[in-house]
Design an enzyme around this catalytic site. Sequence first.
Site, PDB file in Angstrom:
ATOM      1  N   CYS A 145       4.078  -5.903   8.119  1.00  0.00           N
ATOM      2  CA  CYS A 145       5.034  -5.743   7.027  1.00  0.00           C
ATOM      3  C   CYS A 145       5.428  -4.278   6.847  1.00  0.00           C
ATOM      4  O   CYS A 145       6.591  -3.971   6.620  1.00  0.00           O
ATOM      5  CB  CYS A 145       4.439  -6.229   5.696  1.00  0.00           C
ATOM      6  N   ASP A 146       4.468  -3.358   6.920  1.00  0.00           N
ATOM      7  CA  ASP A 146       4.715  -1.972   6.497  1.00  0.00           C
ATOM      8  C   ASP A 146       4.645  -0.941   7.623  1.00  0.00           C
ATOM      9  O   ASP A 146       4.993   0.226   7.410  1.00  0.00           O
ATOM     10  CB  ASP A 146       3.685  -1.580   5.413  1.00  0.00           C
ATOM     11  N   CYS A 173      -1.009  -5.015   5.459  1.00  0.00           N
ATOM     12  CA  CYS A 173      -0.263  -5.755   6.482  1.00  0.00           C
ATOM     13  C   CYS A 173       0.529  -4.789   7.368  1.00  0.00           C
ATOM     14  O   CYS A 173       1.575  -4.281   6.950  1.00  0.00           O
ATOM     15  CB  CYS A 173       0.657  -6.761   5.796  1.00  0.00           C
TER      16      CYS A 173
END
Length: 256
Positions: free
Chosen positions: A135-136, A132
């Site tokens: 997300c990261d 993701c």
Amino acid sequence: MKKYDVIVVGGGMAGLTAGIYVVRAGKTILVLEAGAVGGQIITAPSVENWPGSFRMSGADLMKDIAGQATELGVEIKYEEVTEITKKGNGFLVTTDEDEYICGAVIIAAGTEPRRLSEKQTKDAGKRAISYCATCDGALYKNKPVVVVGSGNTAKQEMAYLKNIASRVYHIHHDDPIPEDVEAVFVAIGRIPMTKVYTDLVDVNKDGFIIAGEDCVTSCPGVFVAGDCRTKSVRQLVTAAGDGAVAAEAAVHYLNK
Ligand SMILES: Cc1cc2nc3c(=O)[nH]c(=O)nc-3n(C[C@H](O)[C@H](O)[C@H](O)COP(=O)(O)OP(=O)(O)OC[C@H]3O[C@@H](n4cnc5c(N)ncnc54)[C@H](O)[C@@H]3O)c2cc1C
């Protein structure tokens, strides 16, 4: 052992919509969610095609829907379903924490990202592997990263990372991982989370539960909704539509 009319596996768009329809039909319902309520869309920074709320984040959209469901009386528990078996006229649903009895089941378990191949995982060594970018991605500001995958999701992940990373390489499934990258972002498709139910309902060769628009499975009393069923369009609106159809079918089944 606690009893419900209907148990829904999965608290994503399909499962929460099913919950809303079942509770409004006067039946008791439990939604079991193994992770975060809201499902896979909660990592999307912006949703543009959910009618009625333009450019809302996936997390905000699902927070509203979960709030609506609980306000109407849908019970949600954070437990992972590990087994469903037939018991009398209904079903025994086993989770990692408890057991429940119900008259009908709606499987709305969605999909998870397809994992990196063994060869590429070995090649990545100690470097981070992420599924993701939203997300990261921020963890790799001004650092070189690579995106693995050939589809639209891989293109979206690349576009997102280009604003953050110093360089974004693009490789295909099973290509060697570039030496200088610090993180590998994987976007090689998604697989249905249906392993638990293969003894209960028929699945196709890719593991999707076989059902048509009526959301009826091969097992009477078990219905399927959303991305984990055989269908051509896997989107929020079709997951919500399935949730409603599966709920109506489950209620009809119980009333019979
Ligand atoms: C990054 C991204 C962006 C997207 N953008 C869009 C978009 O802009 N517009 C759009 O329409 N669609 C978009 N989609 C697709 C959309 O998110 C899906 O079609 C939709 O969320 C499917 O909903 P669902 O309820 O079927 O499954 P999911 O959202 O996958 O929910 C299933 C839930 O079931 C839970 N679960 C699974 N197994 C168990 C178990 N054994 N026990 C308990 N719980 C379990 C999971 O934890 C999960 O929360 C996007 C998807 C992704 C990944």
